[in-house]
Design an enzyme around this catalytic site. Sequence first.
Site, short mmCIF file in Angstrom:
data_model
loop_
_atom_site.label_atom_id
_atom_site.label_comp_id
_atom_site.label_asym_id
_atom_site.label_seq_id
_atom_site.Cartn_x
_atom_site.Cartn_y
_atom_site.Cartn_z
N ASP A 7 0.78 -1.10 0.02
CA ASP A 7 -0.13 -0.12 0.04
C ASP A 7 0.81 1.36 0.15
O ASP A 7 2.15 1.11 0.07
CB ASP A 7 -0.92 -0.07 1.11
CG ASP A 7 -1.86 1.26 1.23
OD1 ASP A 7 -2.41 1.62 0.05
OD2 ASP A 7 -2.57 1.32 2.29
N GLU A 19 2.46 4.99 -4.10
CA GLU A 19 2.74 5.76 -5.07
C GLU A 19 4.05 6.54 -5.41
O GLU A 19 4.27 6.84 -6.56
CB GLU A 19 1.73 6.80 -5.17
CG GLU A 19 0.34 6.24 -5.31
CD GLU A 19 -0.09 5.40 -4.10
OE1 GLU A 19 0.14 5.62 -2.99
OE2 GLU A 19 -0.87 4.32 -4.22
N ASP A 23 -9.04 4.07 -2.03
CA ASP A 23 -10.05 4.51 -1.24
C ASP A 23 -11.33 5.08 -1.81
O ASP A 23 -11.41 6.26 -2.15
CB ASP A 23 -9.27 5.44 -0.36
CG ASP A 23 -8.25 4.88 0.54
OD1 ASP A 23 -8.07 3.71 0.41
OD2 ASP A 23 -7.37 5.48 0.71
C1 GLC Z 1 -4.78 3.60 2.80
C2 GLC Z 1 -5.26 2.48 1.78
C3 GLC Z 1 -6.38 1.59 2.68
C4 GLC Z 1 -5.67 1.36 4.15
C5 GLC Z 1 -5.31 2.48 4.85
C6 GLC Z 1 -4.62 2.20 6.20
O1 GLC Z 1 -5.76 4.41 2.71
O2 GLC Z 1 -5.73 2.62 0.62
O3 GLC Z 1 -6.89 0.42 1.99
O4 GLC Z 1 -6.95 0.65 5.03
O5 GLC Z 1 -4.31 3.09 4.13
O6 GLC Z 1 -3.57 1.11 5.90
#
Ligand code: GLC
Length: 817
Positions: free
Chosen positions: A415, A418, A499
């Site tokens: 995650d 980017e 998100d």
């Molecule tokens: C980011 C991710 C989401 C995750 C959050 C906490 O917003 O896109 O899926 O739950 O981080 O890790």
Amino acid sequence: MDENLPESPCPIQSWVSQASACVAHYAQGLLRIDAVAADILRVRFAPSGRLAPPRSWSPVLDLPPAGLSVTEEDGVVRMSTDAMGATLGLECGLLQFLTPEGQVFAADLGAPLWREVALEETGMEHMPEPELPAGDARIGVFLQKRMAPEEGYYGFGQRTGQLNRRYRRLTNWTIDKSSPGHSRGDDNMYQAHPMFMAVRPGLAWGLYLNSTWYSAFDLGAADEEVLTLFTLGGELDYFVFAGPTPAAVVEQLTRLTGRPMLPPLWALGYHQSRWSYGTDADVRGIAQTFREHWIPIDAIHLDIDYMDGYRIFTWDRNRFPEPSETIAALHEAQVRAVTIVDPGVKNDRETGYRTAESGLAGGHFIQRPDGEPFTGWVWPDESLFPDFCRGATRQWWGELHADLVGLGIDGIWCDMNEPSIVDRPFKVSGVCEQPVPLSITQGDDGEALHAETHNLYGQLMAQATWEGLERLRPERRPWVLTRSGFVGTQRWAASWMGDNNAWWEHLEMSLPQLASMGLCGSPHVGVDIGGFYQNTVGELYARWMELGTFYPFMRCHTHCDSRPQEPWSFGPEIEAIVRSAIELRYRLLPYLYTLAHLAHRTGQPLLRPLLYDFPWATHLHQIQDQVMIGPQLMIAPVCAPGVRRRLVELPPGHTWYDFRTGLPIDSDHLVADAPLGGIPILVRGGSVLTLGNIRPSTADPVSELTLEVYPDHNNAGNWTLIEDDGESFAYREGALCETEMGIAPAGQGAELWVAARRGDYRPPARRLTVRLHLMQPPVGVLLDGNEADGWTWDDERHALVLGLDDDGQEHRITPRF
Ligand code: GLC
């Protein structure tokens, strides 16, 4: 951006032909056309006359070049392969492409142009430096091509908005499109796919702009019939795919950038997630409740709170006293565990934090020009960022997963890659994005600017993770989920669209979004079912789960502040609907897993827009609230509250069946009943749909395989079911089980034939049930030419039903009328 361009370089001064290339010179600038395959031409234009050096991290694979015949006649250089052609006018310097029949496409409107571009002219935001780095980084190259009036433009990867992107301007630059969530008018998001296909009656062709720099497409926004390609970096490099169908374009793209990985079977099952199931008791409780409620599940995701102060590769021992026991308990319940891993490594040099120490010692973090590591803020506060462009760093990163693998973790969720970075701790007010400076260098010996590598950060993290898992556990296929990605990420990871919100609009938008990903060669995709931000409500949740049943990657996930979003969170009525949606997912798995194999072989997406399967049905090209799931199923979800019926278009040329009633529909459209729990699902005539039995998880093998046979009007059709052990790489050595089956005319109806199994994998013993949908009941049934007994006629669903042992032998089931 394309105003005030300098004079075109125009006439070609000289040209030479090479075995599979043609190299031409303008007064200023070099143009090179390569036949990288008979159906893929590569075009490069370098105003400096020097082509950029090849990059080790290039998303493009080396293909054996094809022959290119080059001749000159009447001032035109004609190039051709077996599958496509191109002409270059010597006087005008314009290039255009041709089908073997001579149909022109992707025709230049002017020779390529270039000029210095200012940072403000791009869509890059919050840049820490006032200007683009000096040199090639600020040389923008432009090329204009003619858009045929009847062409639609599809693909472009992860986007909001409509399926057809004509008249939009789209940029390619990965950003964290999170808070407050994305919406319809947005441009670039977490992933970048500078790739599209243009579809007109009778022809689909594709283009991949091979630039990892900031790039953009103007698709008739500035001028209705003008397509502008733009990239920074001082060179224009693009591939043209000959098509001629959308499916051929996806095949060509994934031949060039890599076929999608084959996920393990469990990854196609149902995943449950939230930010966060944050304690051992939470995680065990969720798994147990699924089992108590008899709802199938294959994976639970652990979001950031399992870590000690968000230090990646650690565990918070108060919340998870013995992680190995938590994981073992999940496995005991037949549930796989997926842990999140972010790229930001806490800049903790005092507590003996191994990841930071070994990364610093190995020089693995992105460095500032003064040699100090670059830092920025993410969950663990001040953090360091691995330079995934370096092979040694990817190796190191992969090894870091050894402990997680040792604990039995089944998949890794990458995650914030980017990469997402802010300028101060999240809890301090005034948080602002703080991207890596574009002038920072990356790669071995600092070979490239971050401006060139930025878009690949997520892709290279996913690659490093996948390769690490493969080395650490070679007997199992890795499974990686990534938020950021680029063209090529499909080789290593599945992805979700980031998100979203618990809005009907986002349920609806997921279809064009996922379909566009599929057209870009990225088939293993899903969105957060139920919505990430905001509280979902029962009806939306149920509708989303009904649709999510058909997402290639099916996961429910939500934000830490939103209300519980488990199947039982909305009362018994919604729970029952959601249970049967997930059960349907498990019944569909033999079909979906075959589709995953097909995606792995040819790139074909599991979820695709109607134009993919019906390119000749141009009246259906704009439809985006119905999609195909493989070639056999079409779904028409409900995208608004209170709606209990909806219009469904039925592509011509086939008999369509209602999956629920089993009955044929004799029309080109349908106003279908769509009660809660019953979105329209249609089966294309000519299909043999292979369904498994409902199981708690994929850990239990299919014990009953059903062949639902839906004859087309010509009583023909076929399908090959592909199976393997679902877990290892043995399929590469032939440990597959392929069962070809088909429908053939027999009397006034159709018969089913099943060929003997092929391949070295033998599925566990199981029963086979054949359900042959017929217009009228037969008087008898022949099984392999002998009168069969024990068959029945299902009057409601108009199907002949016959059970037999699945012995892997050839069989023929013939109704007698
Ligand atoms: C980011 C991710 C989401 C995750 C959050 C906490 O917003 O896109 O899926 O739950 O981080 O890790």
